[in-house]
Design a protein around this motif. Structure first.
Motif, mmCIF file in Angstrom:
data_model
loop_
_atom_site.group_PDB
_atom_site.id
_atom_site.type_symbol
_atom_site.label_atom_id
_atom_site.label_comp_id
_atom_site.label_asym_id
_atom_site.label_seq_id
_atom_site.Cartn_x
_atom_site.Cartn_y
_atom_site.Cartn_z
ATOM 1 N N ASN A 270 0.823 -1.216 0.000
ATOM 2 C CA ASN A 270 0.000 0.000 0.000
ATOM 3 C C ASN A 270 0.853 1.260 0.000
ATOM 4 O OD1 ASN A 270 -2.506 -1.173 -0.195
ATOM 5 N ND2 ASN A 270 -2.776 -1.363 2.025
ATOM 6 N N VAL A 271 1.934 1.235 0.762
ATOM 7 C CA VAL A 271 2.819 2.411 0.786
ATOM 8 C C VAL A 271 3.419 2.642 -0.604
ATOM 9 C CG1 VAL A 271 4.975 3.349 1.719
ATOM 10 C CG2 VAL A 271 3.322 2.274 3.251
ATOM 11 N N LEU A 272 3.952 1.564 -1.187
ATOM 12 C CA LEU A 272 4.548 1.694 -2.527
ATOM 13 C C LEU A 272 3.509 2.203 -3.522
ATOM 14 C CD1 LEU A 272 6.584 -1.669 -2.804
ATOM 15 C CD2 LEU A 272 7.523 0.628 -2.484
ATOM 16 N N ASN A 273 2.328 1.610 -3.469
ATOM 17 C CA ASN A 273 1.277 1.952 -4.430
ATOM 18 C C ASN A 273 0.793 3.389 -4.231
ATOM 19 O OD1 ASN A 273 -0.319 1.261 -6.605
ATOM 20 N ND2 ASN A 273 -1.994 0.504 -5.318
ATOM 21 N N ASN A 274 0.541 3.758 -2.963
ATOM 22 C CA ASN A 274 0.011 5.099 -2.693
ATOM 23 C C ASN A 274 1.023 6.191 -3.025
ATOM 24 O OD1 ASN A 274 -2.397 4.036 -1.893
ATOM 25 N ND2 ASN A 274 -1.872 3.993 0.280
ATOM 26 N N LEU A 275 2.311 5.863 -2.904
ATOM 27 C CA LEU A 275 3.331 6.857 -3.262
ATOM 28 C C LEU A 275 3.506 6.956 -4.776
ATOM 29 C CD1 LEU A 275 6.150 6.150 -0.643
ATOM 30 C CD2 LEU A 275 4.690 8.158 -0.770
ATOM 31 N N GLY A 276 2.951 6.009 -5.513
ATOM 32 C CA GLY A 276 3.109 6.024 -6.967
ATOM 33 C C GLY A 276 4.324 5.238 -7.429
ATOM 34 N N LEU A 277 4.933 4.491 -6.513
ATOM 35 C CA LEU A 277 6.157 3.769 -6.873
ATOM 36 C C LEU A 277 5.885 2.495 -7.668
ATOM 37 C CD1 LEU A 277 8.220 4.380 -3.627
ATOM 38 C CD2 LEU A 277 8.862 5.066 -5.940
ATOM 39 N N LEU A 278 4.620 2.130 -7.845
ATOM 40 C CA LEU A 278 4.318 0.962 -8.678
ATOM 41 C C LEU A 278 3.857 1.385 -10.070
ATOM 42 C CD1 LEU A 278 2.600 -1.373 -6.054
ATOM 43 C CD2 LEU A 278 5.008 -1.143 -6.658
ATOM 44 N N SER A 279 3.985 2.675 -10.356
ATOM 45 C CA SER A 279 3.525 3.192 -11.646
ATOM 46 C C SER A 279 4.497 2.837 -12.772
ATOM 47 C CB SER A 279 3.378 4.707 -11.566
ATOM 48 O OG SER A 279 3.221 5.228 -12.864
ATOM 49 N N GLU A 280 3.914 2.558 -13.939
ATOM 50 C CA GLU A 280 4.738 2.282 -15.118
ATOM 51 C C GLU A 280 4.939 3.537 -15.961
ATOM 52 O OE1 GLU A 280 2.376 -0.952 -16.634
ATOM 53 O OE2 GLU A 280 3.960 -2.346 -16.078
ATOM 54 N N GLN A 281 4.361 4.655 -15.494
ATOM 55 C CA GLN A 281 4.511 5.919 -16.222
ATOM 56 C C GLN A 281 5.831 6.578 -15.833
ATOM 57 O OE1 GLN A 281 2.409 6.789 -18.620
ATOM 58 N NE2 GLN A 281 1.363 4.863 -18.093
ATOM 59 N N PRO A 282 6.671 6.935 -16.821
ATOM 60 C CA PRO A 282 7.955 7.568 -16.494
ATOM 61 C C PRO A 282 7.768 8.909 -15.789
ATOM 62 C CG PRO A 282 7.717 7.157 -18.869
ATOM 63 C CD PRO A 282 6.422 6.831 -18.253
ATOM 64 N N VAL A 283 8.682 9.214 -14.861
ATOM 65 C CA VAL A 283 8.696 10.542 -14.224
ATOM 66 C C VAL A 283 10.082 11.146 -14.425
ATOM 67 C CG1 VAL A 283 6.959 10.072 -12.444
ATOM 68 C CG2 VAL A 283 9.354 9.520 -11.987
ATOM 69 N N LYS A 284 10.142 12.489 -14.354
ATOM 70 C CA LYS A 284 11.435 13.179 -14.502
ATOM 71 C C LYS A 284 11.900 13.652 -13.132
ATOM 72 C CE LYS A 284 13.026 15.073 -18.765
ATOM 73 N NZ LYS A 284 12.185 15.103 -19.937
ATOM 74 N N THR A 285 13.150 13.383 -12.793
ATOM 75 C CA THR A 285 13.690 13.907 -11.535
ATOM 76 C C THR A 285 14.147 15.346 -11.760
ATOM 77 O OG1 THR A 285 15.981 13.321 -11.977
ATOM 78 C CG2 THR A 285 14.605 11.598 -11.010
ATOM 79 N N ALA A 286 14.433 16.053 -10.632
ATOM 80 C CA ALA A 286 14.886 17.446 -10.729
ATOM 81 C C ALA A 286 16.151 17.542 -11.582
ATOM 82 C CB ALA A 286 15.150 18.003 -9.333
ATOM 83 N N GLU A 287 16.924 16.472 -11.591
ATOM 84 C CA GLU A 287 18.181 16.471 -12.361
ATOM 85 C C GLU A 287 17.950 16.174 -13.845
ATOM 86 O OE1 GLU A 287 17.665 14.580 -9.630
ATOM 87 O OE2 GLU A 287 18.668 15.932 -8.225
ATOM 88 N N GLY A 288 16.681 15.954 -14.216
ATOM 89 C CA GLY A 288 16.385 15.702 -15.622
ATOM 90 C C GLY A 288 16.443 14.232 -15.999
ATOM 91 N N LEU A 289 16.641 13.366 -15.020
ATOM 92 C CA LEU A 289 16.668 11.916 -15.289
ATOM 93 C C LEU A 289 15.242 11.406 -15.467
ATOM 94 C CD1 LEU A 289 18.969 9.955 -12.795
ATOM 95 C CD2 LEU A 289 18.920 9.797 -15.294
ATOM 96 N N GLU A 290 15.002 10.622 -16.505
ATOM 97 C CA GLU A 290 13.670 10.041 -16.658
ATOM 98 C C GLU A 290 13.690 8.604 -16.133
ATOM 99 O OE1 GLU A 290 10.822 11.066 -20.055
ATOM 100 O OE2 GLU A 290 11.296 8.963 -20.422
ATOM 101 N N VAL A 291 12.820 8.307 -15.166
ATOM 102 C CA VAL A 291 12.802 6.947 -14.605
ATOM 103 C C VAL A 291 11.374 6.427 -14.532
ATOM 104 C CG1 VAL A 291 14.906 7.158 -13.206
ATOM 105 C CG2 VAL A 291 12.706 7.826 -12.226
ATOM 106 N N VAL A 292 11.252 5.085 -14.635
ATOM 107 C CA VAL A 292 9.958 4.428 -14.442
ATOM 108 C C VAL A 292 9.964 3.885 -13.010
ATOM 109 C CG1 VAL A 292 8.467 2.535 -15.180
ATOM 110 C CG2 VAL A 292 9.787 3.823 -16.881
ATOM 111 N N PRO A 293 9.072 4.421 -12.139
ATOM 112 C CA PRO A 293 9.126 4.029 -10.720
ATOM 113 C C PRO A 293 9.114 2.512 -10.519
ATOM 114 C CG PRO A 293 7.572 5.826 -11.038
ATOM 115 C CD PRO A 293 8.039 5.430 -12.402
ATOM 116 N N LEU A 294 8.250 1.797 -11.240
ATOM 117 C CA LEU A 294 8.148 0.343 -11.059
ATOM 118 C C LEU A 294 9.474 -0.355 -11.388
ATOM 119 C CD1 LEU A 294 6.518 -2.221 -10.468
ATOM 120 C CD2 LEU A 294 5.604 -2.113 -12.773
ATOM 121 N N LYS A 295 10.167 0.171 -12.398
ATOM 122 C CA LYS A 295 11.460 -0.434 -12.785
ATOM 123 C C LYS A 295 12.486 -0.225 -11.671
ATOM 124 C CE LYS A 295 10.491 -1.362 -17.264
ATOM 125 N NZ LYS A 295 10.377 -2.719 -17.762
ATOM 126 N N VAL A 296 12.407 0.948 -11.004
ATOM 127 C CA VAL A 296 13.337 1.229 -9.903
ATOM 128 C C VAL A 296 13.054 0.275 -8.741
ATOM 129 C CG1 VAL A 296 14.110 2.943 -8.228
ATOM 130 C CG2 VAL A 296 13.592 3.641 -10.575
#
Ligand code: NDP
Length: 412
Positions: A270-296
């Protein structure tokens, strides 16, 4: 039919390879293929180290991208494999099936096809992909056995046995209950690929109730049972492939699937899911890195195969079937108990991979002997359940039945 091509080189493939080797007098030569040939070679080495080959015969590793249908066909032809056991990721099912249709090889898998871009598709699951090739299989006389792992797989056979044997005049409900009472000693880990594992739980939960699909949220509906060996266990209603095929093939108004989770697993999930860490949608970090939370998350969790050496405890998976016989209400529980340590000792894998990997090998043996060589596409409940249950009793997955007459081994 002879000679087996195993596609995939994960935990389940490891079990399939060892079990094929133990029965190579019937199955013939064994070939293992995945994108990373080193993983296949490791499996070959482990089969040889354990001395699992029953008689002298080929056991070879190959590099293959199974999304490439021409390459898969070429490998089937080169290895003269008349049977393909697909235990790769569920994204490759339709390509491997197509290669089998075009070469005439028999096809087996243990999970429903998934499209990497679609999370948790809605029922009718098999009709979304596999069943669209039914006619093609029949036209080409190709045997394709879908979902022949444990669940789906053995639990489909248990459902067929409950309906077709003489236990009931009328079956009202089948509740498939899957409990892993094992302990891997990690803070948090998934038993198979986290990407596939979480996809099962992040969407809607579907069940078949009063002859219609019913939708719930994950962890919304639960039950508690006192089960053989594993004791009192809570499980949660979960959507699962076999609910679709069973509801289609057996005339049973209520079919549900329940998976056991501890409170700790649910909290972390639930914590992972509610934080969005199970999402397959890429996000951009402040440093400009694009990551897929689920892959991390996948990258930092333990590799499921690495759990095997220290896994202890048992699994209990079975069908609780209710109905009426001679006007009286009745219930039976058809089930298997497996042991993580025993699985590791025998084939170097944990119990979940073991329960999933042994049934497709039994299916291959039944195709080789002709009993299941049906020259069309089927789900497991459409095939004779007796030879399958009997064979698996001797291959490390014994079936038991619990009813008003007690708790005893089931054989026919
Ligand atoms: P893993 O994730 O450990 O292994 C999947 C394998 O697929 C990897 O070895 C990967 O090899 C291979 N693979 C992925 N893409 C390709 C490709 N394009 N071409 C060739 N090989 C590919 O999975 P598991 O062993 O845990 O599970 C295997 C299957 O069994 C899954 O479909 C899973 O859903 C199913 N399963 C079924 C159960 C049941 O009871 N019915 C229970 C548990 C699992 P590489 O990286 O080398 O390409």
């Amino acid at each position: 039919k002879r000679n087996v091509l195993i596609i995939g080189a994960g935990g389940v493939a490891q079990v399939v390879a060892h079990k094929c080797a133990q029965h190579n007098d019937i199955l013939g030569n064994i070939h293992i293929a995945s994108r990373t040939v080193e993983k296949c070679q490791q499996i070959v080495d482990s089969v040889q180290e354990k001395g699992s080959l029953k008689t002298a015969g080929d056991l070879q590793a190959h590099a293959l991208d199974a999304l490439d249908i021409a390459a898969t066909k070429a490998l089937i032809n080169k290895t003269q494999s008349q049977m393909v056991i697909n235990v790769g990721s569920p994204f490759i099912n339709m390509s491997v099936l197509q290669a089998c249709i075009e070469t005439g090889a028999a096809y087996m898998d243990t999970a429903i096809h998934e499209d990497p871009d679609k999370i948790c598709e809605n029922p009718p699951w098999y009709a979304n992909y596999e069943w669209q090739r039914k006619q093609l299989c029949a036209d080409n006389g190709v045997t394709a056995i879908l979902g022949v792992g444990f669940d789906p797989g053995m639990v489909n056979t248990y459902a067929a046995a409950a309906v077709k044997e003489d236990y009931f005049d009328r079956v009202e409900s089948i509740d498939i209950i899957d409990i892993n009472a094992g302990n891997h000693g990690h803070y948090f880990a998934t038993n198979f690929d986290p990407e596939i594992n979480f996809r099962e739980f992040t969407g809607r939960v579907w069940s078949w109730q009063n002859n219609a699909w019913v939708k719930n949220k994950m962890f919304e509906v639960k039950r508690t049972d006192d089960l053989p060996v594993v004791g009192i266990q809570t499980s949660y209603m979960t959507g699962h492939d076999e609910i679709h095929s069973l509801s289609h093939h057996l005339d049973v108004p209520n079919i549900r699937f329940w998976m056991g989770f501890g409170e700790h697993y649910i909290n972390v999930f639930n914590v992972l899911n509610n934080l969005g860490l199970l999402s397959e949608q890429p996000v951009k970090t402040a440093e400009g890195l694009e990551v897929v939370p689920l892959k991390v998350v996948k990258a930092i969790l333990p590799d499921p195969a690495s759990l095997a050496p220290n896994y202890t405890g048992k699994t209990c998976i079975g069908d609780l079937v209710k109905g009426t016989k001679n006007g009286q209400e009745k219930e039976i529980f058809i089930y298997n108990i497996s042991d993580h340590e025993a699985a590791y000792e025998e084939v170097g894998s944990q119990g979940i991979s073991y329960t999933a990997g042994v049934p497709p090998v039994a299916a291959a043996i039944l195709i080789a002997t002709g009993e299941w060589d049906v020259s069309r596409m089927v789900n497991v409940e459409e095939l004779p359940h007796r030879p399958f249950i009997n064979l698996l009793n001797d291959m490390g997955l014994p079936t038991r039945i619990k009813d008003e007459d007690g708790d005893r081994p089931l054989h026919f």
